[in-house]
Design a protein around this motif. Structure first.
Motif, mmCIF file in Angstrom:
data_model
loop_
_atom_site.group_PDB
_atom_site.id
_atom_site.type_symbol
_atom_site.label_atom_id
_atom_site.label_comp_id
_atom_site.label_asym_id
_atom_site.label_seq_id
_atom_site.Cartn_x
_atom_site.Cartn_y
_atom_site.Cartn_z
ATOM 1 N N SER A 1 0.823 -1.195 0.000
ATOM 2 C CA SER A 1 0.000 0.000 0.000
ATOM 3 C C SER A 1 0.863 1.252 0.000
ATOM 4 O O SER A 1 0.550 2.223 -0.682
ATOM 5 C CB SER A 1 -0.932 -0.006 1.208
ATOM 6 O OG SER A 1 -1.721 1.153 1.214
ATOM 7 N N ASN A 2 1.968 1.249 0.742
ATOM 8 C CA ASN A 2 2.840 2.417 0.786
ATOM 9 C C ASN A 2 3.483 2.685 -0.563
ATOM 10 O O ASN A 2 3.631 3.836 -0.964
ATOM 11 C CB ASN A 2 3.919 2.234 1.851
ATOM 12 C CG ASN A 2 3.353 2.295 3.239
ATOM 13 O OD1 ASN A 2 2.294 2.863 3.460
ATOM 14 N ND2 ASN A 2 4.059 1.711 4.179
ATOM 15 N N ALA B 1 -1.424 -3.081 -9.178
ATOM 16 C CA ALA B 1 -1.569 -3.707 -7.862
ATOM 17 C C ALA B 1 -1.859 -5.193 -7.986
ATOM 18 O O ALA B 1 -1.261 -6.011 -7.277
ATOM 19 C CB ALA B 1 -2.682 -3.016 -7.082
ATOM 20 N N VAL B 2 -2.760 -5.549 -8.874
ATOM 21 C CA VAL B 2 -3.100 -6.962 -9.051
ATOM 22 C C VAL B 2 -1.912 -7.728 -9.631
ATOM 23 O O VAL B 2 -1.623 -8.855 -9.204
ATOM 24 C CB VAL B 2 -4.364 -7.117 -9.938
ATOM 25 C CG1 VAL B 2 -4.580 -8.566 -10.328
ATOM 26 C CG2 VAL B 2 -5.579 -6.575 -9.219
ATOM 27 N N PHE C 1 -7.855 -4.773 -3.058
ATOM 28 C CA PHE C 1 -8.263 -3.997 -1.881
ATOM 29 C C PHE C 1 -7.322 -2.830 -1.620
ATOM 30 O O PHE C 1 -7.749 -1.698 -1.425
ATOM 31 C CB PHE C 1 -8.340 -4.917 -0.662
ATOM 32 C CG PHE C 1 -8.813 -4.221 0.577
ATOM 33 C CD1 PHE C 1 -10.149 -3.914 0.737
ATOM 34 C CD2 PHE C 1 -7.922 -3.882 1.577
ATOM 35 C CE1 PHE C 1 -10.598 -3.271 1.875
ATOM 36 C CE2 PHE C 1 -8.357 -3.245 2.721
ATOM 37 C CZ PHE C 1 -9.700 -2.935 2.872
ATOM 38 N N PHE C 2 -6.023 -3.105 -1.620
ATOM 39 C CA PHE C 2 -5.056 -2.053 -1.326
ATOM 40 C C PHE C 2 -4.671 -1.244 -2.560
ATOM 41 O O PHE C 2 -3.892 -0.293 -2.451
ATOM 42 C CB PHE C 2 -3.810 -2.630 -0.656
ATOM 43 C CG PHE C 2 -4.042 -3.033 0.754
ATOM 44 C CD1 PHE C 2 -4.207 -2.072 1.735
ATOM 45 C CD2 PHE C 2 -4.136 -4.365 1.102
ATOM 46 C CE1 PHE C 2 -4.435 -2.445 3.056
ATOM 47 C CE2 PHE C 2 -4.368 -4.749 2.417
ATOM 48 C CZ PHE C 2 -4.520 -3.781 3.393
ATOM 49 N N GLY C 3 -5.180 -1.600 -3.713
ATOM 50 C CA GLY C 3 -4.943 -0.804 -4.910
ATOM 51 C C GLY C 3 -6.046 0.193 -5.187
ATOM 52 O O GLY C 3 -5.844 1.169 -5.906
ATOM 53 N N VAL C 4 -7.231 -0.012 -4.616
ATOM 54 C CA VAL C 4 -8.368 0.863 -4.899
ATOM 55 C C VAL C 4 -8.162 2.256 -4.315
ATOM 56 O O VAL C 4 -8.360 3.261 -5.004
ATOM 57 C CB VAL C 4 -9.681 0.236 -4.386
ATOM 58 C CG1 VAL C 4 -10.811 1.237 -4.387
ATOM 59 C CG2 VAL C 4 -10.058 -0.949 -5.250
ATOM 60 N N ALA C 5 -7.765 2.353 -3.056
ATOM 61 C CA ALA C 5 -7.615 3.668 -2.418
ATOM 62 C C ALA C 5 -6.574 4.534 -3.121
ATOM 63 O O ALA C 5 -6.865 5.686 -3.460
ATOM 64 C CB ALA C 5 -7.283 3.506 -0.938
ATOM 65 N N PRO C 6 -5.368 4.034 -3.375
ATOM 66 C CA PRO C 6 -4.407 4.865 -4.103
ATOM 67 C C PRO C 6 -4.867 5.191 -5.531
ATOM 68 O O PRO C 6 -4.607 6.277 -6.031
ATOM 69 C CB PRO C 6 -3.133 4.027 -4.140
ATOM 70 C CG PRO C 6 -3.277 3.046 -3.058
ATOM 71 C CD PRO C 6 -4.740 2.798 -2.913
ATOM 72 N N ALA C 7 -5.560 4.260 -6.149
ATOM 73 C CA ALA C 7 -6.026 4.504 -7.514
ATOM 74 C C ALA C 7 -7.090 5.599 -7.540
ATOM 75 O O ALA C 7 -7.077 6.467 -8.422
ATOM 76 C CB ALA C 7 -6.582 3.213 -8.112
#
Length: 107
Positions: free
Chosen positions: A2-3, A36-37, A86-92
């Motif tokens: 995520s970072n 991310a995926v 999950f952790f790619g959606v917020a930064p995207a």
């Protein structure tokens, strides 16, 4: 994971727009989700290979039997891909909303 995604949010959208790519928010979202995926899928495959290899090595070197089921491999791969989404959606989403001028100024 995520970072790393959050750090790259500040760079890519501004650069793409400044270079005339005309990236829309949906394009940036897709780009970050694919990245991310892809990263988590490759990591998941490496983890599965190490896990299976470790189990087989323990079985070969000791008297402990190793039982590797197909569903555990599928579950591990699915969890890895789900973590990427999950952790790619917020930064995207953050990258899609970022103003290119602000992104370039931050560099």
């Amino acid at each position: 994971m995520s970072n790393i995604m959050l750090v790259s949010v500040r760079e890519r959208p501004g650069r793409s727009a400044a270079q005339g790519a005309g990236c829309q928010a949906a394009d940036i979202l897709a780009q970050f989700l694919i990245e991310a995926v892809l990263l988590t899928t490759i990591g998941g495959l490496i983890g599965i290979l190490l896990g299976v290899g470790g189990a087989l090595a323990i079985e070969a070197l000791t008297e402990v039997p190793a039982s590797i089921t197909w569903w555990s491999i599928v579950l591990a791969f699915g969890v890895s891909a789900a973590v990427g989404v999950f952790f790619g959606v917020a930064p995207a989403r953050r990258a899609g909303r970022l103003d290119p001028v602000i992104a370039l100024r931050a560099e």
